[in-house]
Write a protein that holds these residues in place. Structure first.
Motif, mmCIF file in Angstrom:
data_model
loop_
_atom_site.group_PDB
_atom_site.id
_atom_site.type_symbol
_atom_site.label_atom_id
_atom_site.label_comp_id
_atom_site.label_asym_id
_atom_site.label_seq_id
_atom_site.Cartn_x
_atom_site.Cartn_y
_atom_site.Cartn_z
ATOM 1 N N SER B 84 0.821 -1.215 0.000
ATOM 2 C CA SER B 84 0.000 0.000 0.000
ATOM 3 C C SER B 84 0.848 1.256 0.000
ATOM 4 O O SER B 84 0.485 2.242 -0.627
ATOM 5 C CB SER B 84 -0.903 0.035 1.236
ATOM 6 N N ILE B 85 1.962 1.241 0.741
ATOM 7 C CA ILE B 85 2.721 2.470 0.938
ATOM 8 C C ILE B 85 3.794 2.624 -0.134
ATOM 9 O O ILE B 85 3.903 3.665 -0.780
ATOM 10 C CB ILE B 85 3.374 2.484 2.342
ATOM 11 N N ARG B 86 4.575 1.580 -0.335
ATOM 12 C CA ARG B 86 5.685 1.687 -1.260
ATOM 13 C C ARG B 86 5.245 1.481 -2.709
ATOM 14 O O ARG B 86 5.574 2.264 -3.586
ATOM 15 C CB ARG B 86 6.761 0.657 -0.877
ATOM 16 N N LEU B 87 4.486 0.401 -2.935
ATOM 17 C CA LEU B 87 4.084 0.118 -4.321
ATOM 18 C C LEU B 87 2.842 0.901 -4.722
ATOM 19 O O LEU B 87 2.500 0.978 -5.878
ATOM 20 C CB LEU B 87 3.832 -1.380 -4.505
ATOM 21 N N ARG B 88 2.146 1.475 -3.747
ATOM 22 C CA ARG B 88 0.931 2.263 -3.980
ATOM 23 C C ARG B 88 -0.126 1.492 -4.780
ATOM 24 O O ARG B 88 -0.812 2.031 -5.643
ATOM 25 C CB ARG B 88 1.267 3.598 -4.647
ATOM 26 N N ILE B 89 -0.233 0.194 -4.513
ATOM 27 C CA ILE B 89 -1.333 -0.597 -5.065
ATOM 28 C C ILE B 89 -2.619 -0.088 -4.431
ATOM 29 O O ILE B 89 -2.613 0.302 -3.265
ATOM 30 C CB ILE B 89 -1.172 -2.085 -4.689
ATOM 31 N N ASN B 90 -3.702 -0.098 -5.172
ATOM 32 C CA ASN B 90 -5.002 0.208 -4.584
ATOM 33 C C ASN B 90 -5.185 -0.655 -3.334
ATOM 34 O O ASN B 90 -5.034 -1.872 -3.372
ATOM 35 C CB ASN B 90 -6.084 -0.097 -5.611
ATOM 36 N N GLN B 91 -5.493 -0.022 -2.204
ATOM 37 C CA GLN B 91 -5.451 -0.733 -0.928
ATOM 38 C C GLN B 91 -6.522 -1.800 -0.797
ATOM 39 O O GLN B 91 -6.341 -2.784 -0.085
ATOM 40 C CB GLN B 91 -5.543 0.267 0.223
ATOM 41 N N LEU B 92 -7.650 -1.581 -1.476
ATOM 42 C CA LEU B 92 -8.698 -2.610 -1.426
ATOM 43 C C LEU B 92 -8.234 -3.855 -2.175
ATOM 44 O O LEU B 92 -8.354 -4.978 -1.690
ATOM 45 C CB LEU B 92 -9.996 -2.066 -2.028
ATOM 46 N N VAL B 93 -7.645 -3.616 -3.351
ATOM 47 C CA VAL B 93 -7.153 -4.738 -4.139
ATOM 48 C C VAL B 93 -6.034 -5.455 -3.386
ATOM 49 O O VAL B 93 -6.006 -6.690 -3.310
ATOM 50 C CB VAL B 93 -6.641 -4.249 -5.502
ATOM 51 N N GLY B 94 -5.124 -4.662 -2.820
ATOM 52 C CA GLY B 94 -4.013 -5.256 -2.079
ATOM 53 C C GLY B 94 -4.511 -6.146 -0.955
ATOM 54 O O GLY B 94 -4.009 -7.249 -0.749
ATOM 55 N N GLY B 95 -5.527 -5.670 -0.238
ATOM 56 C CA GLY B 95 -6.052 -6.453 0.876
ATOM 57 C C GLY B 95 -6.715 -7.736 0.409
ATOM 58 O O GLY B 95 -6.508 -8.808 1.002
ATOM 59 N N ILE B 96 -7.489 -7.631 -0.683
ATOM 60 C CA ILE B 96 -8.144 -8.827 -1.204
ATOM 61 C C ILE B 96 -7.099 -9.831 -1.670
ATOM 62 O O ILE B 96 -7.193 -11.030 -1.418
ATOM 63 C CB ILE B 96 -9.099 -8.446 -2.350
ATOM 64 N N ALA B 97 -6.059 -9.299 -2.336
ATOM 65 C CA ALA B 97 -4.991 -10.185 -2.792
ATOM 66 C C ALA B 97 -4.315 -10.857 -1.609
ATOM 67 O O ALA B 97 -4.023 -12.059 -1.638
ATOM 68 C CB ALA B 97 -3.971 -9.388 -3.595
ATOM 69 N N LEU B 98 -4.094 -10.084 -0.540
ATOM 70 C CA LEU B 98 -3.451 -10.661 0.644
ATOM 71 C C LEU B 98 -4.313 -11.785 1.217
ATOM 72 O O LEU B 98 -3.800 -12.829 1.629
ATOM 73 C CB LEU B 98 -3.228 -9.579 1.699
ATOM 74 N N ASN B 99 -5.628 -11.578 1.219
ATOM 75 C CA ASN B 99 -6.524 -12.629 1.714
ATOM 76 C C ASN B 99 -6.390 -13.901 0.888
ATOM 77 O O ASN B 99 -6.270 -14.995 1.443
ATOM 78 C CB ASN B 99 -7.977 -12.164 1.671
ATOM 79 N N LEU B 100 -6.410 -13.746 -0.441
ATOM 80 C CA LEU B 100 -6.264 -14.914 -1.322
ATOM 81 C C LEU B 100 -4.939 -15.615 -1.047
ATOM 82 O O LEU B 100 -4.862 -16.837 -0.890
ATOM 83 C CB LEU B 100 -6.294 -14.478 -2.787
ATOM 84 N N LEU B 101 -3.901 -14.787 -0.972
ATOM 85 C CA LEU B 101 -2.550 -15.311 -0.803
ATOM 86 C C LEU B 101 -2.420 -16.066 0.512
ATOM 87 O O LEU B 101 -1.928 -17.197 0.552
ATOM 88 C CB LEU B 101 -1.575 -14.135 -0.838
ATOM 89 N N LEU B 102 -2.899 -15.449 1.593
ATOM 90 C CA LEU B 102 -2.712 -16.077 2.900
ATOM 91 C C LEU B 102 -3.617 -17.286 3.071
ATOM 92 O O LEU B 102 -3.242 -18.244 3.755
ATOM 93 C CB LEU B 102 -2.953 -15.052 4.019
ATOM 94 N N ALA B 103 -4.814 -17.262 2.431
ATOM 95 C CA ALA B 103 -5.664 -18.451 2.507
ATOM 96 C C ALA B 103 -4.929 -19.635 1.894
ATOM 97 O O ALA B 103 -4.898 -20.733 2.463
ATOM 98 C CB ALA B 103 -6.985 -18.211 1.784
ATOM 99 N N GLY B 104 -4.285 -19.421 0.726
ATOM 100 C CA GLY B 104 -3.542 -20.494 0.087
ATOM 101 C C GLY B 104 -2.306 -20.887 0.865
ATOM 102 O O GLY B 104 -2.046 -22.071 1.104
ATOM 103 N N LEU B 105 -1.563 -19.870 1.286
ATOM 104 C CA LEU B 105 -0.282 -20.125 1.952
ATOM 105 C C LEU B 105 -0.484 -20.859 3.280
ATOM 106 O O LEU B 105 0.253 -21.797 3.596
ATOM 107 C CB LEU B 105 0.441 -18.794 2.179
ATOM 108 N N THR B 106 -1.488 -20.430 4.058
ATOM 109 C CA THR B 106 -1.686 -21.097 5.343
ATOM 110 C C THR B 106 -2.151 -22.541 5.135
ATOM 111 O O THR B 106 -1.742 -23.434 5.879
ATOM 112 C CB THR B 106 -2.705 -20.346 6.224
ATOM 113 N N ALA B 107 -2.983 -22.767 4.090
ATOM 114 C CA ALA B 107 -3.400 -24.146 3.810
ATOM 115 C C ALA B 107 -2.183 -24.989 3.452
ATOM 116 O O ALA B 107 -1.989 -26.096 3.970
ATOM 117 C CB ALA B 107 -4.417 -24.168 2.675
ATOM 118 N N PHE B 108 -1.337 -24.427 2.572
ATOM 119 C CA PHE B 108 -0.142 -25.156 2.146
ATOM 120 C C PHE B 108 0.765 -25.456 3.337
ATOM 121 O O PHE B 108 1.166 -26.594 3.573
ATOM 122 C CB PHE B 108 0.609 -24.325 1.100
ATOM 123 N N LEU B 109 1.070 -24.409 4.107
ATOM 124 C CA LEU B 109 2.014 -24.580 5.206
ATOM 125 C C LEU B 109 1.459 -25.513 6.277
ATOM 126 O O LEU B 109 2.194 -26.300 6.860
ATOM 127 C CB LEU B 109 2.374 -23.219 5.812
#
Lengths: 361, 310
Positions: B84-109
């Motif tokens: 959000s701060i450095r890459l200035r991605i739209n914060q809503l998109v960034g958050g949704i992406a983080l949710n997708l990412l962490l849902a997958g990553l936590t399942a994998f791990l």
């Protein structure tokens, strides 16, 4: 940003996402190249695999368009999942209530019913956004959960098939089932329908006044207001189109694949639509490609798990990374490039420089 | 008399079910006061839950689990901050992406860590702690003063967050960043540093929600166990008017809806249980609509700050 840089950046972002997935596969103790080879060969070059990819790509494509159109007007439709559920419900209720129409009349009517359902589910956040300024992201997210529970109630109660061991509805009549596209497989004409919608929406956005207004509101709301565009109506129209697209995705799942309404029948296609939309950089004409790519990933994930042994959740991670990295790649640079690697590279360079200075001193 | 027992049960359920939402909502308030949307709460809850389960699984100590959960939350918060701060991605998109990412990553791990016994690997957690004297009070005693330590931590953190945000110099700086980053910058507030701090703390607080789920409620990690709590927390932030205390009250209200829902499921089986499951989401929606959101939101939340932009 010109089109070429954008495409290059998206390609880099994709490669990066796949590489991180590769690292995870490596951590899992397998060869990432072999795993990816199996995944892509199976999902695109094998008859059954490709049919599986197409089956998954149909709802993903429509769900992707359901994100793209509202987003072009500056509205985030995170409610695709809920709209798919309500669309599926409306379609199934219609199909079960009036089971005796000829297919040529019944199927279009089922699509209309599903589109109305999805549009209705999208109309609520649209109205709240346009007239009350309520954040559409949170409203659509909350409504996803409500929709899933409504369908769960419907298939466990009023629609429950006689003697069903699990909550599901009766089958829809033979006449309403979508024609099969690839012989001996499950592949129905849903993807072709999606392609048709894609083309229509592309031309609508590019060549019609109302499509142009939608884009204008998204790009520069103030300019649109000066030009006399009714912003509120545009926002609502965009959301209604999005909702009806997602609703039709629900109908496709019901009359194309499952032939019944199930509890949890959609499997997260609404959220996949967000990934499809971003990977396509919000251009509808690219959406079929990105939907195929993501559907291939998810269809191949299972094969990869069976053939190579790699846990299929790796692919979920890749999907999440695709959104992060593509979103980062699409940020318009203002004063400096916001590319993904640049900040890292700059940090490294600075650090090396200070080290050198220290050594010299 | 039966009603009093029922009331006590519902109160205890409110505290237990509301605590994860409250932690996440508190995290969201801190981030939004600093001008950043944290739509990634849902994913960060999962990150915290996995960290807690893994830490406690590996060492057998609930405290180490707590520590690991917090660290996972800090990392996921900083990741969102970088986006959000450095890459200035739209914060809503960034958050949704983080949710997708962490849902997958936590399942994998989790499949890597717990292997085949995933879901069955019970870990050591916290047990409920009675506060002397207070826990002997009728009705409220057993329900509110015999909770697990994380509930008391929540209360403490809420008060601390309120004092920090509303009464301290640094808190004022953070609020200034959320209201008008340019002015804050000109006044010498290190805008980006404050935002990174806020988003990291926000991630850690959301992670505590996951820690509570694992170490105080079910003692196992399950994929997708956050089950929408992060999204309800987003509504609680708005309902609580961006105040730490308000957000926690709102979160406890949702916990109350949930607790009533559970009770009604048992006492009125003739009513379809899905109606009760819808209740908290519907309550959030209605609250959002009735109370509105525009008036008291930090003015510059969601807008990436660009020093060189006029």
């Amino acid at each position: 940003m010109n089109r070429f840089t954008m495409q290059r950046r998206i390609a880099i972002a994709l490669l990066l996402a796949l590489s991180v997935g590769g690292v995870l596969i490596l951590l899992d103790g397998y060869n990432p190249f072999e795993a990816y080879k199996v995944l892509f060969l199976e999902s695109f070059l094998n008859y059954w695999g490709f049919s599986n990819t197409l089956v998954k790509a149909s709802p993903m494509l429509l769900a992707g368009l359901a994100v793209i159109i509202p987003m072009r007007a500056g509205v985030f439709n995170i409610g695709g999942e809920g709209q798919i559920y309500i669309g599926g419900l409306f379609g199934a209720v219609f199909a079960l209530a009036i089971p005796d129409l000829p297919g040529l009349l019944g199927v279009p009517l089922i699509f209309v019913a599903a589109a109305i359902g999805g549009a209705f589910w999208a109309a609520i956040p649209a109205y709240l956004k346009a007239y009350r300024g309520t954040n559409e992201v949170i409203v659509t997210l909350l409504m996803n959960f409500i929709a899933i529970h409504i369908v769960s109630y419907a298939v466990a109660g009023p629609l429950l098939a006689e003697g069903a061991p699990y909550p599901y509805s009766e089958e829809v009549s033979e006449a309403y089932r979508l024609p099969i596209l690839m012989p001996r497989s499950d592949t129905h004409v849903g993807f072709v329908f999606g392609l048709a919608m894609t083309v229509i929406l592309y031309f609508w956005l590019r060549f019609t006044p109302s499509g142009f207004q939608l884009d204008l509101v998204g790009r520069n709301a103030r300019a649109a207001a000066y030009a006399g565009v009714d912003q509120k109506m545009t926002v609502i129209r965009a959301m209604l189109i999005g909702g009806s697209l997602a609703g039709m995705a629900g109908a496709i799942e019901v009359i194309g694949l499952k032939y019944r309404l199930f509890h949890l029948f959609s499997d997260g296609y609404g959220y996949d639509g967000i990934v499809v939309a971003f990977l396509a950089a919000l251009n509808p004409i690219v959406a079929p490609l990105t939907a195929l790519f993501l559907a291939g990933l998810s269809a191949g994930a299972g094969t990869m798990q069976r053939a190579v042994g790699v846990d299929s959740s790796v692919i979920d991670v890749v999907e999440g990374l695709v959104v992060v990295l593509v979103a980062a790649a699409l940020v318009t640079p203002r004063t400096r490039s916001a590319s993904i690697l640049k900040p890292l590279a700059r940090n490294l360079r600075l650090r090396r420089q200070t080290q050198r200075e220290k050594k010299e001193a | 008399m039966i009603d009093l027992v029922l009331l006590g049960d519902v109160l205890a359920g409110t505290a237990r079910l509301g605590t994860p939402i409250a932690f996440a909502a508190l995290g969201g308030v801190i981030a939004e006061r600093g001008g950043l949307y944290n739509i990634g709460l849902e994913g960060q809850i999962l990150a915290g839950a996995l960290g807690a389960a893994a830490g406690s699984f590996a060492t057998g100590s609930a405290m180490i689990g707590l520590g690991c959960g917090i660290i996972c939350g800090l990392i996921s918060g900083l990741l969102l901050g970088y986006m959000s701060i450095r890459l200035r991605i739209n914060q809503l998109v960034g958050g949704i992406a983080l949710n997708l990412l962490l849902a997958g990553l936590t399942a994998f791990l989790s499949r890597q860590i717990f292997g085949a016994q995933a879901g069955g690997a019970r870990v050591n957690g916290f047990s409920q702690t009675d506060i002397p004297f207070l826990s002997d009070l009728p009705v409220v005693g057993p329900s509110l003063f015999s909770q697990d330590p994380l509930f008391y931590l929540l209360i403490g953190l809420a008060i601390a967050a309120w004092f920090w945000l509303m009464k301290s110099h640094k808190g004022l700086d953070l609020r200034a960043v959320g209201e008008n980053p340019k002015a804050a910058d000109l006044a010498g507030v290190p805008v980006f540093r404050m935002q990174y701090l806020a988003i990291a703390v926000s991630g850690a607080l959301a992670a505590l929600a996951g820690v509570h789920l694992v170490l105080s409620q079910v003692y196992v990690f399950a994929e997708g166990m956050s089950a929408g709590k992060g999204f309800i927390a987003l509504a609680a932030i708005i309902l609580g008017r961006w105040s730490p205390i308000g957000a926690i009250c709102a979160a406890l209200f949702f916990g109350f809806c949930d607790a009533v829902q559970f009770k009604l499921q048992f006492t009125s089986p003739e009513i379809p249980y899905q109606l009760f499951l819808i209740l908290p989401y519907l309550a959030s929606l209605i609250a959002l609509v009735v109370l509105g959101a525009k008036a008291s939101a930090p003015a510059c939340v969601g807008l990436p700050y660009d020093r060189e932009h006029r």
